[in-house]
Design a protein around this motif. Structure first.
Motif, mmCIF file in Angstrom:
data_model
loop_
_atom_site.group_PDB
_atom_site.id
_atom_site.type_symbol
_atom_site.label_atom_id
_atom_site.label_comp_id
_atom_site.label_asym_id
_atom_site.label_seq_id
_atom_site.Cartn_x
_atom_site.Cartn_y
_atom_site.Cartn_z
ATOM 1 N N TYR A 43 0.099 -10.875 -2.497
ATOM 2 C CA TYR A 43 -1.171 -11.314 -1.896
ATOM 3 C C TYR A 43 -1.306 -12.839 -1.997
ATOM 4 C CZ TYR A 43 -2.831 -6.446 -1.875
ATOM 5 O OH TYR A 43 -2.980 -5.101 -1.639
ATOM 6 N N GLY A 99 8.324 1.261 -4.195
ATOM 7 C CA GLY A 99 7.906 1.608 -5.554
ATOM 8 C C GLY A 99 6.508 1.071 -5.791
ATOM 9 N N TYR A 100 6.022 1.249 -7.007
ATOM 10 C CA TYR A 100 4.693 0.747 -7.358
ATOM 11 C C TYR A 100 4.858 -0.389 -8.355
ATOM 12 C CZ TYR A 100 -0.260 0.672 -8.345
ATOM 13 O OH TYR A 100 -1.567 0.280 -8.455
ATOM 14 N N ASP A 101 4.338 -1.565 -8.035
ATOM 15 C CA ASP A 101 4.528 -2.717 -8.909
ATOM 16 C C ASP A 101 3.277 -3.599 -8.849
ATOM 17 O OD1 ASP A 101 5.231 -5.114 -10.118
ATOM 18 O OD2 ASP A 101 7.307 -5.002 -9.428
ATOM 19 N N LEU A 138 5.642 -3.798 0.168
ATOM 20 C CA LEU A 138 5.629 -3.160 -1.150
ATOM 21 C C LEU A 138 4.870 -1.858 -1.003
ATOM 22 C CD1 LEU A 138 5.847 -2.911 -4.256
ATOM 23 C CD2 LEU A 138 3.802 -4.336 -4.426
ATOM 24 N N GLY A 139 5.569 -0.746 -1.216
ATOM 25 C CA GLY A 139 4.872 0.521 -1.066
ATOM 26 C C GLY A 139 5.748 1.680 -1.457
ATOM 27 N N ALA A 159 2.471 -6.946 -6.561
ATOM 28 C CA ALA A 159 1.382 -6.881 -5.584
ATOM 29 C C ALA A 159 0.547 -8.170 -5.655
ATOM 30 C CB ALA A 159 0.510 -5.657 -5.841
ATOM 31 N N LYS A 180 -1.934 5.578 6.553
ATOM 32 C CA LYS A 180 -1.813 4.119 6.607
ATOM 33 C C LYS A 180 -1.126 3.635 7.883
ATOM 34 C CE LYS A 180 -3.643 3.629 2.490
ATOM 35 N NZ LYS A 180 -4.947 3.031 2.292
ATOM 36 N N GLY A 240 -11.003 0.916 1.881
ATOM 37 C CA GLY A 240 -9.851 0.006 1.865
ATOM 38 C C GLY A 240 -10.107 -1.198 0.977
ATOM 39 N N LEU A 241 -9.162 -1.450 0.070
ATOM 40 C CA LEU A 241 -9.304 -2.617 -0.797
ATOM 41 C C LEU A 241 -8.329 -3.716 -0.403
ATOM 42 C CD1 LEU A 241 -9.628 -0.951 -4.326
ATOM 43 C CD2 LEU A 241 -11.430 -1.979 -2.941
ATOM 44 N N THR A 242 -7.200 -3.314 0.208
ATOM 45 C CA THR A 242 -6.149 -4.280 0.519
ATOM 46 C C THR A 242 -6.671 -5.475 1.301
ATOM 47 O OG1 THR A 242 -5.035 -2.226 1.042
ATOM 48 C CG2 THR A 242 -3.722 -4.214 1.144
ATOM 49 N N ILE A 249 -8.689 -7.755 -0.901
ATOM 50 C CA ILE A 249 -7.847 -8.550 -1.795
ATOM 51 C C ILE A 249 -7.203 -9.688 -0.993
ATOM 52 C CG2 ILE A 249 -5.911 -8.518 -3.413
ATOM 53 C CD1 ILE A 249 -6.357 -5.465 -3.700
ATOM 54 N N GLY A 304 0.815 -1.212 0.000
ATOM 55 C CA GLY A 304 0.000 0.000 0.000
ATOM 56 C C GLY A 304 0.839 1.248 0.000
ATOM 57 N N ARG A 305 0.144 2.368 -0.058
ATOM 58 C CA ARG A 305 0.850 3.636 -0.014
ATOM 59 C C ARG A 305 1.480 3.792 1.362
ATOM 60 N NH1 ARG A 305 -2.376 7.885 -0.016
ATOM 61 N NH2 ARG A 305 -4.285 6.744 0.422
HETATM 62 P P1 ADP Z 1 -5.865 3.726 -1.047
HETATM 63 O O1 ADP Z 1 -6.929 3.927 -2.084
HETATM 64 O O2 ADP Z 1 -6.018 4.583 0.179
HETATM 65 O O3 ADP Z 1 -4.474 3.794 -1.589
HETATM 66 P P2 ADP Z 1 -6.880 1.011 -0.943
HETATM 67 O O4 ADP Z 1 -6.612 -0.106 0.010
HETATM 68 O O5 ADP Z 1 -8.307 1.391 -1.118
HETATM 69 O O6 ADP Z 1 -5.995 2.231 -0.484
HETATM 70 O O7 ADP Z 1 -6.336 0.637 -2.395
HETATM 71 C C1 ADP Z 1 -4.980 0.450 -2.631
HETATM 72 C C2 ADP Z 1 -4.801 -0.355 -3.905
HETATM 73 O O8 ADP Z 1 -3.566 0.008 -4.514
HETATM 74 C C3 ADP Z 1 -4.709 -1.859 -3.653
HETATM 75 O O9 ADP Z 1 -5.192 -2.512 -4.794
HETATM 76 C C4 ADP Z 1 -3.213 -2.084 -3.508
HETATM 77 O O10 ADP Z 1 -2.846 -3.409 -3.819
HETATM 78 C C5 ADP Z 1 -2.683 -1.104 -4.539
HETATM 79 N N1 ADP Z 1 -1.332 -0.601 -4.229
HETATM 80 C C6 ADP Z 1 -1.002 0.353 -3.320
HETATM 81 N N2 ADP Z 1 0.331 0.561 -3.313
HETATM 82 C C7 ADP Z 1 0.853 -0.267 -4.238
HETATM 83 C C8 ADP Z 1 2.184 -0.506 -4.714
HETATM 84 N N3 ADP Z 1 3.223 0.143 -4.209
HETATM 85 N N4 ADP Z 1 2.360 -1.427 -5.705
HETATM 86 C C9 ADP Z 1 1.291 -2.081 -6.216
HETATM 87 N N5 ADP Z 1 0.019 -1.901 -5.807
HETATM 88 C C10 ADP Z 1 -0.202 -1.006 -4.831
#
Ligand code: ADP
Length: 490
Positions: free
Chosen positions: A374, A364-366, A334-335, A370, A312, A390-392, A395, A306-307
């Motif tokens: 999971y 980073g974002y990948d 991963l973030g 991700a 968070k 929240g989606l994490t 998932i 996540g971010r």
């Molecule tokens: P937010 O919308 O506040 O960032 P959510 O949990 O609603 O949080 O959604 C985050 C989504 O972004 C999830 O699908 C998560 O897997 C994805 N995500 C966040 N950071 C990363 C990252 N660094 N690399 C890949 N996917 C990411």
């Protein structure tokens, strides 16, 4: 039913955040249930045009009143992965949507107030009379106001307005000039506290407050968050307004895209699995360890994806990592963060732990990684300070990873503690802690790790409980239809 969505984002053409996914996912679900759905979006120059099929100008001269003059617009039509989308292109010196990015300009309020007025004008002129006009976030929050103050007097008296607030932090605060520009006028009437007047700025209007007042129903993205925004500071000043209009305000959970997130077909993961062959999940754990150079052996793997934002619970994420290592578990992160300070901290941490074969930090974002995380993780930790939906965690549940979450917002609505939930045992699906401190986090993590180590059969049951949950658009789709039905008959 005939529904028109007004929004500033829609995945994948114009995506900045979760709003885009919700607008797309909800529209798709409503259509699959036999409703007619159309979307109206700004025509940004920076959209993913490769994701729009058959784009063509469909309405050549939409004349939109604006300030003391008019702005001529072209309205385009195209399919975005099957969704029917109209794109409004204004031709004016302001050049509202040809600026190379979606947001971030000084005249933001003007840009989106104009878009909202243009969208309603388009409905009026084309004779489109949807049962419900569903607007999203502050950018289109003036839609219910314009509908009831202007368009209802021009033949749109049967249309109803529904508004969804995805993010309370941004409400659309602007000066009285917007009232003049949009044709609402009458600043003396609108800038009062019981109308659009912002509660903290006596000379400003608040778009979102306007939506709450005028919409036939307003939602936010989870029932718990709806409560939090009324009763805590998470309403960012809107608490009183929400209280006054509580009879037409509620929470509907966002759905997860179950096609994109499907462990039985996911092209990103090496081993497909389901409740019927959970054993295959462990192939993903081994593959993840291989890829990230983690030690093989009998230990649980805990992840954070996540971010890296204060929202968070960054300090808790960091603590979760060290606590996991201390308890003999492995940790994968991963973030990334737009804030250099936070990013630097995690880069430091990464270097510090470089030689540790029980953890891996990927800054980073990948997207692909991700999915693999999971699928490979035994547990996913989400220690957010606040989390509207929240989606994490959803998932994680779908991928057989047990969520360990703080009881806020949508996390509290979707994860039920194995030991303390009031739900029957077969409906408990994770671990929940309440206080945003180390003690709370540790208590939940130690219970999760303990179950994994000492009662693997029961841990597996917990995973299976999670896999049985349906957090797709199925239920939210029905909830929104119920709301539309309710407002239509009011
Ligand atoms: P937010 O919308 O506040 O960032 P959510 O949990 O609603 O949080 O959604 C985050 C989504 O972004 C999830 O699908 C998560 O897997 C994805 N995500 C966040 N950071 C990363 C990252 N660094 N690399 C890949 N996917 C990411």
């Amino acid at each position: 039913m005939y529904i028109v969505m007004l929004a500033s984002e829609c995945a994948p053409v114009a995506k900045v955040g979760g709003l885009a996914d919700v607008v797309y996912g909800l529209s798709r679900e409503l259509e699959m249930r036999g409703n007619a759905v159309e979307l109206i979006l700004p025509k940004y120059d920076c959209m993913r045009y490769d994701q729009i099929w058959d784009l063509q100008a469909t309405y050549h001269d939409l004349v939109v009143p604006w300030h003391d003059h008019v702005v001529h617009c072209t309205v385009w039509f195209g399919f975005v992965h099957g969704r029917k989308c109209f794109f409004v292109e204004p031709h004016s010196a302001e050049n509202f949507f040809n600026r190379g990015s979606f947001y971030g300009f000084l005249d933001e309020a003007s840009r989106f107030a104009f878009f909202t007025r243009a969208a309603l004008e388009f409905l009026l002129k084309t004779g489109k009379r949807p049962d419900v006009i569903h607007s999203h976030d502050w950018q289109t929050a003036l839609a219910p106001v314009l509908l009831y103050e202007i368009y209802t007097h021009h033949g749109m008296e049967n249309q109803r307005a529904c508004h969804t607030i995805h993010n309370f932090k941004h409400q659309g605060i602007a000066g009285a000039d917007i009232l003049h520009a949009t044709g609402l006028g009458r600043p003396g009437f609108y800038i009062s506290r019981d109308r659009l007047g912002d509660d903290f700025n006596p000379t400003a209007i608040n778009f979102t407050k306007g939506a709450v007042l005028y919409a036939n129903f307003t939602t936010t993205v989870s029932p718990r968050h709806a409560w939090e925004t009324r009763h805590t500071d998470q309403g960012h000043g809107l608490g009183h307004t929400l209280y006054v209009h509580r009879h037409k305000f509620g929470g509907v959970l966002n759905g997860l895209d179950y096609d994109m997130w499907n462990p039985e077909t996911d092209p990103h993961i090496p081993h497909h699995f389901s409740a019927a062959n959970l054993q295959s999940k462990y192939g993903n754990k081994e593959a993840l360890r291989d890829r990230l150079w983690l030690r093989k052996g009998y230990s649980p793997l805990i992840a954070y994806v996540g971010r890296l934002d204060t929202q968070k619970g960054v300090h808790l994420i960091r603590h979760a990592l060290f606590y996991a290592l201390q308890k003999g578990a492995q940790f994968v992160l991963l973030g990334s963060s737009p804030e250099t300070g936070i990013n630097d901290d995690f880069w430091h941490l990464k270097h510090e732990l470089n030689d540790n074969h029980d953890c891996h930090l990927e800054i980073g974002y990948d997207e692909e990684l991700a999915h693999r995380i999971y699928a490979g993780a035994d547990m996913v930790v989400v220690p957010s300070l606040f989390e509207p939906c929240g989606l994490t965690q959803m998932i994680a549940l779908r991928y057989g990873a047990v969520p360990i979450v703080r009881a806020v917002g949508g996390l509290a609505d979707t994860v039920f503690d194995r030991d303390h939930s009031a739900k029957p045992p077969e409906e408990r699906n994770g671990y929940v802690f309440h206080e945003a401190d180390y003690q709370g986090l540790e208590s939940a993590m130690s219970r999760a790790i303990g179950l994994w180590q000492d009662y693997p059969g029961e841990f597996r049951e917990l995973i299976l409980n999670g896999l049985r949950y349906d957090y797709s658009w199925n239920h939210p789709g029905q909830n929104y239809l119920n709301i539309y039905d309710y407002v239509r008959h009011k």
